[in-house]
Design a protein around this motif. Structure first.
Motif, PDB file in Angstrom:
ATOM      1  N   TRP A   1       0.824  -1.202   0.000  1.00 31.34           N
ATOM      2  CA  TRP A   1       0.000   0.000   0.000  1.00 31.34           C
ATOM      3  C   TRP A   1       0.870   1.269   0.000  1.00 31.34           C
ATOM      4  N   THR A   2       1.919   1.281   0.833  1.00 27.40           N
ATOM      5  CA  THR A   2       2.800   2.454   0.903  1.00 27.40           C
ATOM      6  C   THR A   2       3.460   2.716  -0.444  1.00 27.40           C
ATOM      7  N   GLU A   3       3.942   1.656  -1.074  1.00 31.44           N
ATOM      8  CA  GLU A   3       4.588   1.811  -2.384  1.00 31.44           C
ATOM      9  C   GLU A   3       3.601   2.303  -3.431  1.00 31.44           C
ATOM     10  N   LEU A   4       2.376   1.782  -3.379  1.00 31.96           N
ATOM     11  CA  LEU A   4       1.370   2.207  -4.352  1.00 31.96           C
ATOM     12  C   LEU A   4       1.025   3.682  -4.157  1.00 31.96           C
ATOM     13  N   VAL A   5       0.913   4.112  -2.909  1.00 28.81           N
ATOM     14  CA  VAL A   5       0.646   5.528  -2.633  1.00 28.81           C
ATOM     15  C   VAL A   5       1.782   6.394  -3.148  1.00 28.81           C
ATOM     16  N   ASP A   6       3.026   5.957  -2.959  1.00 26.64           N
ATOM     17  CA  ASP A   6       4.179   6.707  -3.459  1.00 26.64           C
ATOM     18  C   ASP A   6       4.150   6.823  -4.982  1.00 26.64           C
ATOM     19  N   ARG A   7       3.793   5.743  -5.644  1.00 22.01           N
ATOM     20  CA  ARG A   7       3.715   5.761  -7.106  1.00 22.01           C
ATOM     21  C   ARG A   7       2.633   6.726  -7.587  1.00 22.01           C
ATOM     22  N   LEU A   8       1.502   6.700  -6.909  1.00 23.38           N
ATOM     23  CA  LEU A   8       0.422   7.604  -7.289  1.00 23.38           C
ATOM     24  C   LEU A   8       0.831   9.054  -7.080  1.00 23.38           C
ATOM     25  N   ALA A   9       1.483   9.319  -5.958  1.00 26.17           N
ATOM     26  CA  ALA A   9       1.906  10.694  -5.671  1.00 26.17           C
ATOM     27  C   ALA A   9       2.880  11.208  -6.720  1.00 26.17           C
ATOM     28  N   ALA A  10       3.735  10.316  -7.235  1.00 30.96           N
ATOM     29  CA  ALA A  10       4.754  10.719  -8.209  1.00 30.96           C
ATOM     30  C   ALA A  10       4.225  10.810  -9.630  1.00 30.96           C
ATOM     31  N   HIS A  11       3.024  10.335  -9.864  1.00 35.50           N
ATOM     32  CA  HIS A  11       2.488  10.340 -11.220  1.00 35.50           C
ATOM     33  C   HIS A  11       2.315  11.778 -11.713  1.00 35.50           C
ATOM     34  N   PRO A  12       2.665  12.062 -12.977  1.00 39.21           N
ATOM     35  CA  PRO A  12       2.572  13.433 -13.487  1.00 39.21           C
ATOM     36  C   PRO A  12       1.165  14.022 -13.466  1.00 39.21           C
ATOM     37  N   GLU A  13       0.145  13.176 -13.441  1.00 40.57           N
ATOM     38  CA  GLU A  13      -1.224  13.704 -13.384  1.00 40.57           C
ATOM     39  C   GLU A  13      -1.671  13.994 -11.950  1.00 40.57           C
ATOM     40  N   VAL A  14      -0.840  13.618 -10.979  1.00 37.97           N
ATOM     41  CA  VAL A  14      -1.164  13.889  -9.576  1.00 37.97           C
ATOM     42  C   VAL A  14      -0.261  14.974  -9.011  1.00 37.97           C
ATOM     43  N   LYS A  15       1.072  14.771  -9.185  1.00 35.61           N
ATOM     44  CA  LYS A  15       2.058  15.731  -8.687  1.00 35.61           C
ATOM     45  C   LYS A  15       1.838  16.007  -7.194  1.00 35.61           C
ATOM     46  N   GLY A  16       1.805  14.925  -6.453  1.00 33.90           N
ATOM     47  CA  GLY A  16       1.528  15.066  -5.024  1.00 33.90           C
ATOM     48  C   GLY A  16       2.696  14.746  -4.127  1.00 33.90           C
ATOM     49  N   VAL A  17       3.912  14.661  -4.691  1.00 37.14           N
ATOM     50  CA  VAL A  17       5.076  14.270  -3.890  1.00 37.14           C
ATOM     51  C   VAL A  17       5.356  15.279  -2.790  1.00 37.14           C
ATOM     52  N   GLU A  18       5.324  16.572  -3.142  1.00 39.08           N
ATOM     53  CA  GLU A  18       5.614  17.597  -2.141  1.00 39.08           C
ATOM     54  C   GLU A  18       4.570  17.590  -1.024  1.00 39.08           C
ATOM     55  N   GLN A  19       3.308  17.421  -1.401  1.00 46.04           N
ATOM     56  CA  GLN A  19       2.258  17.339  -0.386  1.00 46.04           C
ATOM     57  C   GLN A  19       2.475  16.132   0.523  1.00 46.04           C
TER      58      GLN A  19
END
Length: 551
Positions: A47-65
């Motif tokens: 789950w943690t890895e999947l959340v990280d992948r989603l955050a890094a996706h260019p359509e999400v851009k949620g890494v900083e958040q």
């Protein structure tokens, strides 16, 4: 093949679960519940890895958040939220990005909202399955450390619950079809709704958190339980009875949980509900331990006690090879099992004894996921509601023969079964408790002759569980069953029970002040946690017959 030293060591720890789970599989009352730990060996992200992948996706851009929620001592936020809350946050970012890039007017129409949800599911699907080709994934499924060992159990079980989104189990069942099945069936049925109706009576895979098959268009769920909002909705739905099908599955069957951390709030709630409402129905959870010898024994004991008391779960500590062996031996046919392993797995028999009105039959009714034997096999004779002194003396010989016949039938069934955990309402010594001491040798001789078919069959040994009850409660409980004895008759029966069973090794459970649920919980502790201490009832009857039984 004879058992190896490691297998014998596992059987010493798991003999009781193996006996129970094998019996439940034969009765089509065994269910499997899989979690993320199973998919890890296939290459799926946790789950943690999947959340990280989603955050890094260019359509999400949620890494900083995401970083703001993970940095300790951050001036913004410290991560105090669950991964489900973080996922909810990422979806919020993704939704706003979609609205901005597509210049959508708000409030959104239902269709627009649904389109964004579909795109979000496609994104989750992409990140879930990325990193492995179809061929590589199929190879990993075939070479999984233990999953294929559960194939026959899945095929024979009423429902297999999978808390993962992926279609690993479905792929395995698809590959396992024979020539005839390939012409007529996929080999499985998928359900993802809490109130689903099933066509098949086995090989049903139920995804309570949603389903994302490798081919997105091949039955993807309308939504998945992946955010805080979705989990809360699911928990509320479970509380209001929407997940009654899964609840009934846990209530009716014995389940083996594999690869689960027990963090899913809905599963926790359902297990807790089952533990409270059905305390005699114990399930099993495999806790993965890479090296049992090096594991913290005190921590394992604490976890075992917590799981048992909170959720009615018996914890089995195993590595991958141990899980594979457990699955193999549960599904093994009788002949190879009894040839190689039966000597390491006990058949356990428990006899419930106590006064009329002590709660034996009510208690036994809480253990229908064991092999249970009712008080009487045939229709009860009305005279049995009376004390023996109130029965017509001319009817007593016929009643005694009828009672002995009930024990003969139960004993035959017990001896015919070579495995499992058995709970028997009343023991073959019970008829002696209704007789005066001077009558017991003659009655013992008659019981021995009839129950053993003149010595051709042994009386099954078993662990005695004595339900002890106070006079006032016996009187009240019997009145509810329309039985009315005098206090002196009850007292005489209690004295005689103590005379017959007092010298024996037994477990005594005080039922004073305890309702049926509390009594069942105490019995469950004896059956699943205490040492098994069977006594030789046939030898005891012979001692009473010979007048050598020490009272």
């Amino acid at each position: 093949m004879a058992a190896t030293a490691k297998q014998i060591e596992i059987l010493k720890r798991c003999g009781r679960p193996v006996a129970h789970l094998r019996a439940q599989l034969k009765r089509k009352r065994l269910g499997l519940i899989f979690g993320a730990g199973v998919s890890k060996d296939i290459g799926f992200p946790n789950w943690t890895e999947l959340v990280d992948r989603l955050a890094a996706h260019p359509e999400v851009k949620g890494v900083e958040q995401l970083k703001r929620y993970r940095l300790e001592n951050s001036p913004a936020f410290v991560l105090t939220r669950s991964l489900a809350s973080v996922t909810q946050l990422l979806f919020g970012i993704y939704r706003l990005n979609k609205i901005e890039t597509q210049k959508l007017s708000t409030p959104l129409t239902f269709f627009a909202e649904q389109t964004i949800k579909t795109d979000w599911l496609r994104l989750i699907h992409h990140e879930l399955y990325s990193g492995l080709t179809t061929e590589e994934r199929l190879k990993k499924i075939k070479n999984h450390p233990y999953l294929s060992s559960f194939l026959e159990i899945i095929k024979r079980s009423p429902i297999t619950v999978n808390y993962n989104f992926d279609d690993t189990l479905e792929r395995m069942l698809l590959l396992a079809r024979n020539d005839v099945e390939r012409e007529s069936t996929r080999g499985y049925e998928v359900a993802d709704k809490p109130n689903s109706q099933f066509q098949k009576d086995n090989s049903v895979v139920y995804h309570p958190n949603g389903f994302l098959p490798s081919t997105f268009e091949d039955g993807t769920s309308a939504d998945v339980i992946f955010s805080d909002e979705a989990f809360q909705d699911q928990l509320l739905s479970a509380a209001t009875g929407k997940y009654v099908h899964l609840s009934n599955h846990l209530f009716r069957n014995t389940c083996l949980l594999i690869g689960l951390s027990l963090e899913d709030p809905t599963l926790q709630s359902l297990l807790r509900q089952n533990s409270i409402a059905n305390p005699g129905n114990i399930h099993y959870v495999v806790h993965f331990v890479p090296d049992f010898g090096a594991a913290d024994s005190e921590a394992m004991k604490t976890l075992f006690r917590q799981n048992f008391s909170s959720y009615g779960l018996y914890t089995i500590f195993l590595d991958s090879a141990g899980i594979k062996f457990l699955a193999t031996i549960i599904a093994m046919e009788d002949e190879p099992f009894h040839l190689n392993y039966a000597q390491h797995v006990q058949k356990l028999v428990y006899y419930l004894v106590g006064s009329v009105g002590s709660g034996k039959s009510t208690a036994a009714s809480n253990f229908r996921n064991l092999i249970t034997y009712d008080e009487w096999i045939d229709e009860r004779k009305p005279e049995l509601a009376k004390a023996e002194e109130d029965v017509d003396p001319s009817a007593i010989p016929d009643i005694n023969r009828w009672i002995a016949e009930q024990f003969r039938k139960k004993n035959y069934a017990l001896q015919s079964s070579k495995e499992g955990i058995h709970l028997v309402d009343r023991a073959p010594l019970d008829p002696l408790t209704f007789s005066a001491p001077e009558e017991r040798p003659t009655k013992s001789a008659a019981l021995l002759e009839q129950i053993t078919d003149n010595g051709t069959r042994e009386i099954c040994k078993g662990h005695i569980i004595h339900l002890e009850c106070g006079m006032e409660e016996i009187r009240i409980r019997n009145s509810l069953k329309h039985k009315y004895w005098t206090d002196s008759q009850y007292q005489q029966l209690l004295v005689r029970i103590d005379e017959v069973y007092g010298p024996m090794v037994r477990t005594t459970i005080c039922t004073r002040g305890r309702d049926a649920t509390a009594v069942a919980r105490e019995i469950a502790k004896v059956i699943f946690l205490d040492d098994y201490r069977p006594v030789d009832l046939e030898d005891t009857l012979k001692q009473v017959q010979a007048g050598t039984y020490a009272v």
